[in-house]
Design a protein around this motif. Structure first.
Motif, PDB file in Angstrom:
ATOM      1  N   GLN A  26     -12.891   9.255  -1.275  1.00 32.71           N
ATOM      2  CA  GLN A  26     -12.466   8.461  -0.127  1.00 32.71           C
ATOM      3  C   GLN A  26     -10.962   8.635   0.078  1.00 32.71           C
ATOM      4  N   ALA A  27     -10.543   8.605   1.334  1.00 34.37           N
ATOM      5  CA  ALA A  27      -9.128   8.721   1.646  1.00 34.37           C
ATOM      6  C   ALA A  27      -8.395   7.493   1.119  1.00 34.37           C
ATOM      7  N   ASN A  28      -7.181   7.682   0.677  1.00 37.31           N
ATOM      8  CA  ASN A  28      -6.357   6.596   0.182  1.00 37.31           C
ATOM      9  C   ASN A  28      -6.011   5.688   1.372  1.00 37.31           C
ATOM     10  N   PRO A  29      -6.430   4.418   1.366  1.00 41.64           N
ATOM     11  CA  PRO A  29      -6.213   3.554   2.530  1.00 41.64           C
ATOM     12  C   PRO A  29      -4.753   3.206   2.798  1.00 41.64           C
ATOM     13  N   ILE A  30      -3.877   3.468   1.856  1.00 40.93           N
ATOM     14  CA  ILE A  30      -2.469   3.126   2.070  1.00 40.93           C
ATOM     15  C   ILE A  30      -1.738   4.209   2.861  1.00 40.93           C
ATOM     16  N   TYR A  80       5.900   7.865  -4.666  1.00 37.44           N
ATOM     17  CA  TYR A  80       5.101   6.704  -5.018  1.00 37.44           C
ATOM     18  C   TYR A  80       3.862   7.139  -5.777  1.00 37.44           C
ATOM     19  N   ASP A  81       3.325   6.194  -6.502  1.00 40.32           N
ATOM     20  CA  ASP A  81       2.041   6.361  -7.154  1.00 40.32           C
ATOM     21  C   ASP A  81       1.288   5.069  -6.885  1.00 40.32           C
ATOM     22  N   ILE A  82      -0.021   5.124  -6.960  1.00 46.81           N
ATOM     23  CA  ILE A  82      -0.808   3.954  -6.595  1.00 46.81           C
ATOM     24  C   ILE A  82      -2.004   3.821  -7.521  1.00 46.81           C
ATOM     25  N   THR A  83      -2.330   2.587  -7.859  1.00 45.81           N
ATOM     26  CA  THR A  83      -3.555   2.289  -8.592  1.00 45.81           C
ATOM     27  C   THR A  83      -4.401   1.412  -7.675  1.00 45.81           C
ATOM     28  N   ASP A  84      -5.465   0.846  -8.185  1.00 46.99           N
ATOM     29  CA  ASP A  84      -6.299  -0.040  -7.374  1.00 46.99           C
ATOM     30  C   ASP A  84      -5.579  -1.309  -6.954  1.00 46.99           C
ATOM     31  N   SER A  85      -4.522  -1.677  -7.670  1.00 46.66           N
ATOM     32  CA  SER A  85      -3.861  -2.948  -7.368  1.00 46.66           C
ATOM     33  C   SER A  85      -2.333  -2.891  -7.365  1.00 46.66           C
ATOM     34  N   ASN A 101      10.244   0.814  -9.144  1.00 50.35           N
ATOM     35  CA  ASN A 101       9.825  -0.533  -8.764  1.00 50.35           C
ATOM     36  C   ASN A 101       8.308  -0.553  -8.672  1.00 50.35           C
ATOM     37  N   GLU A 102       7.736  -1.664  -9.079  1.00 48.79           N
ATOM     38  CA  GLU A 102       6.288  -1.797  -9.072  1.00 48.79           C
ATOM     39  C   GLU A 102       5.936  -3.118  -8.395  1.00 48.79           C
ATOM     40  N   ALA A 103       4.893  -3.100  -7.562  1.00 50.23           N
ATOM     41  CA  ALA A 103       4.469  -4.318  -6.877  1.00 50.23           C
ATOM     42  C   ALA A 103       2.952  -4.333  -6.750  1.00 50.23           C
ATOM     43  N   LYS A 104       2.400  -5.528  -6.782  1.00 54.06           N
ATOM     44  CA  LYS A 104       0.974  -5.708  -6.570  1.00 54.06           C
ATOM     45  C   LYS A 104       0.707  -5.612  -5.069  1.00 54.06           C
ATOM     46  N   TYR A 105      -0.441  -5.077  -4.687  1.00 54.81           N
ATOM     47  CA  TYR A 105      -0.783  -5.003  -3.268  1.00 54.81           C
ATOM     48  C   TYR A 105      -2.273  -5.256  -3.088  1.00 54.81           C
ATOM     49  N   TRP A 106      -2.644  -5.584  -1.853  1.00 55.16           N
ATOM     50  CA  TRP A 106      -4.040  -5.700  -1.449  1.00 55.16           C
ATOM     51  C   TRP A 106      -4.088  -5.636   0.063  1.00 55.16           C
ATOM     52  N   PHE A 107      -5.285  -5.508   0.580  1.00 57.98           N
ATOM     53  CA  PHE A 107      -5.481  -5.470   2.020  1.00 57.98           C
ATOM     54  C   PHE A 107      -6.145  -6.764   2.459  1.00 57.98           C
ATOM     55  N   LYS A 108      -5.642  -7.332   3.526  1.00 62.25           N
ATOM     56  CA  LYS A 108      -6.236  -8.519   4.136  1.00 62.25           C
ATOM     57  C   LYS A 108      -6.552  -8.116   5.566  1.00 62.25           C
ATOM     58  N   ASP A 109      -7.821  -7.868   5.827  1.00 63.01           N
ATOM     59  CA  ASP A 109      -8.266  -7.261   7.087  1.00 63.01           C
ATOM     60  C   ASP A 109      -7.570  -5.907   7.215  1.00 63.01           C
ATOM     61  N   ASP A 110      -6.804  -5.704   8.293  1.00 59.01           N
ATOM     62  CA  ASP A 110      -6.106  -4.425   8.487  1.00 59.01           C
ATOM     63  C   ASP A 110      -4.636  -4.515   8.089  1.00 59.01           C
ATOM     64  N   GLU A 121       8.688 -16.651  -9.672  1.00 58.44           N
ATOM     65  CA  GLU A 121       8.547 -16.850  -8.227  1.00 58.44           C
ATOM     66  C   GLU A 121       8.176 -15.529  -7.574  1.00 58.44           C
ATOM     67  N   TYR A 122       7.600 -15.604  -6.400  1.00 58.45           N
ATOM     68  CA  TYR A 122       7.169 -14.400  -5.699  1.00 58.45           C
ATOM     69  C   TYR A 122       7.172 -14.669  -4.198  1.00 58.45           C
ATOM     70  N   TYR A 123       7.067 -13.606  -3.433  1.00 60.39           N
ATOM     71  CA  TYR A 123       6.810 -13.720  -2.004  1.00 60.39           C
ATOM     72  C   TYR A 123       5.960 -12.538  -1.592  1.00 60.39           C
ATOM     73  N   ASP A 124       5.181 -12.731  -0.538  1.00 59.16           N
ATOM     74  CA  ASP A 124       4.289 -11.691  -0.039  1.00 59.16           C
ATOM     75  C   ASP A 124       4.818 -11.158   1.280  1.00 59.16           C
ATOM     76  N   ASP A 125       4.913  -9.846   1.380  1.00 60.78           N
ATOM     77  CA  ASP A 125       5.308  -9.190   2.624  1.00 60.78           C
ATOM     78  C   ASP A 125       4.064  -8.627   3.290  1.00 60.78           C
ATOM     79  N   TYR A 126       3.955  -8.817   4.588  1.00 63.12           N
ATOM     80  CA  TYR A 126       2.805  -8.373   5.367  1.00 63.12           C
ATOM     81  C   TYR A 126       3.202  -7.202   6.248  1.00 63.12           C
TER      82      TYR A 126
END
Length: 131
Positions: A26-30, A80-85, A101-110, A121-126
């Motif tokens: 599957q194509a990398n969605p990022i 960059y490199d990417i894992t499932d999360s 630098n390393e950060a957690k990511y996920w997809f919320k809809d598109d 502490e943390y913040y999420d960028d959309y």
């Protein structure tokens, strides 16, 4: 008899072709170009990003990440490199010093959500896909 063999072979080929599992990766969605549109800070909530601060980032298939300012001018380039999360971006400064630098990511809809985690502490960028 000859027609029957042709029909049977054609039928078998159809059955085999439709029952084969798709094993293509599957194509990398990022991969694509993303625009920074919102941030969510647990202390102050959601904030839309003003247009003149809506930077962009492009993730390419060759594992290159390119950052742009709001007007589309390139401001930085790294790998960059990417894992499932996790997204891991890394490179080297002009003085030869390496960074990572390393950060957690996920997809919320598109939308791509990247969590900047400072430990307690943390913040999420959309980021929304532009291309």
């Amino acid at each position: 008899m000859r027609k029957e063999i042709v029909v049977i072979v054609a039928l078998l080929c159809t059955i085999i072709a439709t029952s084969c599992e798709d094993n293509t990766p599957q194509a990398n969605p990022i991969i694509g170009k993303w625009k920074y549109v919102k941030t969510n800070d647990p202390m102050t909530g959601n904030h839309l990003v003003p247009t003149n601060e809506q930077s962009m980032v492009e993730y390419r298939k060759d594992k290159t990440s390119i950052s742009y300012d709001y007007s589309g001018v390139e401001t930085a380039r790294c790998n960059y490199d990417i894992t499932d999360s996790r997204i891991i971006i890394f490179g080297e400064n002009l003085n030869g010093e390496s960074w990572r630098n390393e950060a957690k990511y996920w997809f919320k809809d598109d939308t791509l959500v990247v969590r900047a985690d400072g430990g307690f502490e943390y913040y999420d960028d959309y980021w929304v896909r532009t291309k």
